[in-house]
Structure formats: structure tokens, C-alpha cells
Design a protein around this motif. Structure first.
Motif, PDB file in Angstrom:
ATOM      1  N   ASP A 139       0.580  -1.212   0.064  1.00  0.00           N
ATOM      2  CA  ASP A 139      -0.062  -0.152  -0.149  1.00  0.00           C
ATOM      3  C   ASP A 139       0.782   1.478   0.044  1.00  0.00           C
ATOM      4  N   ASP A 140       1.994   1.276   0.841  1.00  0.00           N
ATOM      5  CA  ASP A 140       2.804   2.237   0.880  1.00  0.00           C
ATOM      6  C   ASP A 140       3.466   2.792  -0.468  1.00  0.00           C
ATOM      7  N   ASP A 141       3.984   1.736  -1.055  1.00  0.00           N
ATOM      8  CA  ASP A 141       4.560   2.005  -2.443  1.00  0.00           C
ATOM      9  C   ASP A 141       3.406   2.263  -3.406  1.00  0.00           C
ATOM     10  N   ALA A 142       2.190   1.923  -3.489  1.00  0.00           N
ATOM     11  CA  ALA A 142       1.502   2.114  -4.179  1.00  0.00           C
ATOM     12  C   ALA A 142       0.824   3.475  -4.272  1.00  0.00           C
ATOM     13  N   VAL A 143       0.612   4.067  -2.950  1.00  0.00           N
ATOM     14  CA  VAL A 143       0.228   5.353  -2.835  1.00  0.00           C
ATOM     15  C   VAL A 143       1.396   6.565  -3.157  1.00  0.00           C
ATOM     16  N   ALA A 144       2.585   6.035  -3.138  1.00  0.00           N
ATOM     17  CA  ALA A 144       3.815   7.067  -3.708  1.00  0.00           C
ATOM     18  C   ALA A 144       3.649   6.971  -5.191  1.00  0.00           C
ATOM     19  N   ARG A 145       3.361   5.841  -5.666  1.00  0.00           N
ATOM     20  CA  ARG A 145       3.393   5.827  -7.163  1.00  0.00           C
ATOM     21  C   ARG A 145       2.236   6.779  -7.459  1.00  0.00           C
ATOM     22  N   LEU A 146       0.929   6.650  -6.877  1.00  0.00           N
ATOM     23  CA  LEU A 146      -0.190   7.462  -7.455  1.00  0.00           C
ATOM     24  C   LEU A 146      -0.209   8.868  -7.189  1.00  0.00           C
ATOM     25  N   TYR A 147       0.542   9.228  -6.172  1.00  0.00           N
ATOM     26  CA  TYR A 147       1.090  10.749  -6.048  1.00  0.00           C
ATOM     27  C   TYR A 147       1.837  11.307  -7.279  1.00  0.00           C
ATOM     28  N   GLU A 148       2.764  10.306  -7.405  1.00  0.00           N
ATOM     29  CA  GLU A 148       3.689  10.500  -8.814  1.00  0.00           C
ATOM     30  C   GLU A 148       2.900  10.745 -10.062  1.00  0.00           C
ATOM     31  N   LEU A 149       2.041   9.502 -10.366  1.00  0.00           N
ATOM     32  CA  LEU A 149       1.251   9.718 -11.325  1.00  0.00           C
ATOM     33  C   LEU A 149       0.258  10.942 -11.450  1.00  0.00           C
ATOM     34  N   ARG A 150      -0.218  11.214 -10.126  1.00  0.00           N
ATOM     35  CA  ARG A 150      -1.292  12.569  -9.980  1.00  0.00           C
ATOM     36  C   ARG A 150      -0.484  13.611 -10.496  1.00  0.00           C
ATOM     37  N   ALA A 151       0.682  13.977 -10.298  1.00  0.00           N
ATOM     38  CA  ALA A 151       1.662  14.907 -10.372  1.00  0.00           C
ATOM     39  C   ALA A 151       1.697  15.341 -12.185  1.00  0.00           C
ATOM     40  N   LEU A 152       1.817  14.005 -12.710  1.00  0.00           N
ATOM     41  CA  LEU A 152       1.961  14.022 -14.286  1.00  0.00           C
ATOM     42  C   LEU A 152       0.710  13.951 -14.957  1.00  0.00           C
ATOM     43  N   GLY A 153      -0.291  13.724 -14.145  1.00  0.00           N
ATOM     44  CA  GLY A 153      -1.473  14.120 -14.707  1.00  0.00           C
ATOM     45  C   GLY A 153      -2.338  12.857 -15.383  1.00  0.00           C
ATOM     46  N   TYR A 154      -1.964  11.702 -14.774  1.00  0.00           N
ATOM     47  CA  TYR A 154      -2.456  10.271 -15.109  1.00  0.00           C
ATOM     48  C   TYR A 154      -3.439  10.008 -14.159  1.00  0.00           C
ATOM     49  N   VAL A 155      -3.761  10.465 -12.755  1.00  0.00           N
ATOM     50  CA  VAL A 155      -4.760   9.786 -12.066  1.00  0.00           C
ATOM     51  C   VAL A 155      -4.936  11.229 -11.262  1.00  0.00           C
ATOM     52  N   GLU A 156      -6.506  11.007 -10.683  1.00  0.00           N
ATOM     53  CA  GLU A 156      -6.973  11.995  -9.896  1.00  0.00           C
ATOM     54  C   GLU A 156      -7.542  11.130  -8.708  1.00  0.00           C
ATOM     55  N   ARG A 157      -7.589  12.028  -7.545  1.00  0.00           N
ATOM     56  CA  ARG A 157      -8.572  11.355  -6.431  1.00  0.00           C
ATOM     57  C   ARG A 157     -10.064  11.432  -6.602  1.00  0.00           C
ATOM     58  N   HIS A 158     -10.637  10.423  -5.990  1.00  0.00           N
ATOM     59  CA  HIS A 158     -12.054  10.617  -6.113  1.00  0.00           C
ATOM     60  C   HIS A 158     -12.499  10.110  -4.879  1.00  0.00           C
ATOM     61  N   GLY A 159     -12.742  10.849  -3.784  1.00  0.00           N
ATOM     62  CA  GLY A 159     -13.112  10.353  -2.365  1.00  0.00           C
ATOM     63  C   GLY A 159     -11.875   9.729  -1.899  1.00  0.00           C
ATOM     64  N   ASP A 160     -12.301   8.191  -1.549  1.00  0.00           N
ATOM     65  CA  ASP A 160     -11.116   7.512  -0.914  1.00  0.00           C
ATOM     66  C   ASP A 160     -10.615   6.690  -1.861  1.00  0.00           C
ATOM     67  N   GLY A 161     -10.865   7.025  -3.224  1.00  0.00           N
ATOM     68  CA  GLY A 161     -10.390   6.196  -4.287  1.00  0.00           C
ATOM     69  C   GLY A 161      -9.265   7.015  -5.115  1.00  0.00           C
ATOM     70  N   TRP A 162      -8.895   6.352  -6.339  1.00  0.00           N
ATOM     71  CA  TRP A 162      -8.349   6.801  -7.494  1.00  0.00           C
ATOM     72  C   TRP A 162      -8.762   6.459  -8.731  1.00  0.00           C
ATOM     73  N   LYS A 163      -8.608   7.481  -9.714  1.00  0.00           N
ATOM     74  CA  LYS A 163      -9.293   7.086 -11.000  1.00  0.00           C
ATOM     75  C   LYS A 163      -8.476   7.588 -12.037  1.00  0.00           C
ATOM     76  N   LEU A 164      -8.351   6.983 -13.196  1.00  0.00           N
ATOM     77  CA  LEU A 164      -7.615   7.310 -14.299  1.00  0.00           C
ATOM     78  C   LEU A 164      -8.254   8.735 -14.830  1.00  0.00           C
TER      79      LEU A 164
END
Length: 207
Positions: A167-192
Motif C-alpha cells: 500500500d505504501d509503495d502504491a500510494v507513493a506511485r499514485l501521487y507521482e502519477l497524479r503530478a504527471l496528470g495520469y490519475v486523480e483522487r475521487h473520495g477514498d479512491g483513485w481514478k484514471l
């Protein structure tokens, strides 16, 4: 290589070209001077063409074709035989496809021909599709991106399991991907994002 005597350039419209070849290179023929070309002599001539080369490439050929005769002569001599595939609906591709169903090797450009008939070590370059932005991501980030569903938001735990990471690695990658415009937060989840959906679908279609 002529199908007539070397003193009779054929076709006549290529007389200047054949003369220039004779001056700068070599014009040869099996038949004595004065002999005229005939259809059967072209078939006989083709076996010499096959013998003079390291390989024969057939680009277009119907089922009955002098090019096929040359290719078969090359096969009998142990030379490389290659074919360039064409439209399945074209009669001029039928002979090439017949060769490719046998012992001929499929080629698509000069580099692939050289790889077969050239010197040892002359290899055709690797073929790759276009480089997409997602191809430049680190492997861990690509796995997390690929683990996201295409049409809904997903919780962190589901994404981590899909990416086979913590989970820790995944959340770090998700924030990296959000900075690059690939994902966004939706409540408690993440979406492309829309950009990421296009990129991910393009990558999956090539697999």
C-alpha cells in the motif's frame, strides 16, 4: 543477364541503359550473339540470375510467374528465398504468398534482406511501435497505472494488489502519477484521467 545474345539489347527501349551497364559493369548471356529472346529463354535465363545472387526477393508474382521460377531455382541451389507480402485480394500477391507458405522468408525492407544475405553481424534494426508517454514511466509506476480500472475509481488496497506491491509503495506511485496528470483522487479512491485512459488503452491494444 540477357535472355538473348549480348549484341541484341532487349528490350530495345533500354538500349542506352544496357550500353551504359556494359561500359561500367558487365552484361552477360548464355546464348550466342545474334540469338533473339523468346518466352522460354527468359525462364532458362532466370536460373542463372538465381545462381549469381546470394538470395532472391519476390515482390509481386502471380501463380504463374517468371519470378516464381527464379525463386524456385534459388531454392534448388540452396540460396535464400524471400517474399514481400501484399494484399490478400491481389492476384499479383498470390505467388508471393505461395512462396511464404513454403520455405521463403518474409521480408519488408532492405535491412531485413541484408540481414539474410549480408555479412555476418549485419542485423536489421529492432522494430518498435511509437513511444507513448507512459512508456517513459518507471516500471513500478507503470504497474500501478495498469492496475487502475478504466471506468471507475478504485480503493488503494485494490490498486496495490493489482500492481503486486505494498500500500505504501502504491500510494507513493499514485501521487507521482497524479503530478504527471495520469490519475486523480475521487473520495477514498483513485481514478484514471482522460489522458491516462487513452494511454493505457493504447498500450493494452499492442499486447
Amino acid at each position: 543477364m540477357l535472355a538473348c545474345g549480348v549484341d541484341r539489347p532487349y528490350p530495345r527501349g533500354h538500349t542506352q541503359l544496357i550500353t551504359r551497364i556494359a561500359e561500367q559493369g558487365l552484361v552477360i548471356g548464355e546464348l550466342p550473339p545474334g540469338d533473339h529472346p523468346t518466352p522460354s529463354r527468359f525462364i532458362v535465363r532466370n536460373r542463372v540470375i538465381a545462381a549469381l545472387t546470394r538470395g532472391t526477393v519476390v515482390v509481386e508474382a502471380a501463380h504463374r510467374s517468371g519470378s516464381l521460377a527464379t525463386a524456385r531455382a534459388a531454392q534448388r541451389l540452396g540460396r535464400h528465398t524471400m517474399g514481400v507480402p501484399g494484399p490478400a485480394t491481389s492476384g499479383l500477391s498470390a505467388g508471393v504468398h505461395e512462396l511464404l507458405r513454403g520455405e521463403a522468408v518474409l521480408v519488408t525492407d532492405a535491412a531485413e534482406v541484408v540481414e539474410l544475405v549480408g555479412d555476418m553481424g549485419e542485423l536489421a534494426p529492432d522494430r518498435r511501435g511509437p513511444v507513448l508517454p507512459r512508456d517513459l514511466l518507471a516500471p513500478g509506476a507503470r504497474r500501478v497505472l495498469a492496475a487502475l480500472p478504466g471506468s471507475r475509481a478504485a480503493p488503494l488496497g485494490e490498486i496495490a494488489r493489482g500492481a503486486q506491491t505494498t500500500d505504501d509503495d502504491a500510494v507513493a506511485r499514485l501521487y507521482e502519477l497524479r503530478a504527471l496528470g495520469y490519475v486523480e483522487r475521487h473520495g477514498d479512491g483513485w481514478k484514471l484521467t482522460r489522458q491516462a485512459m487513452i494511454s493505457v488503452r493504447g498500450g493494452r491494444s499492442r499486447c
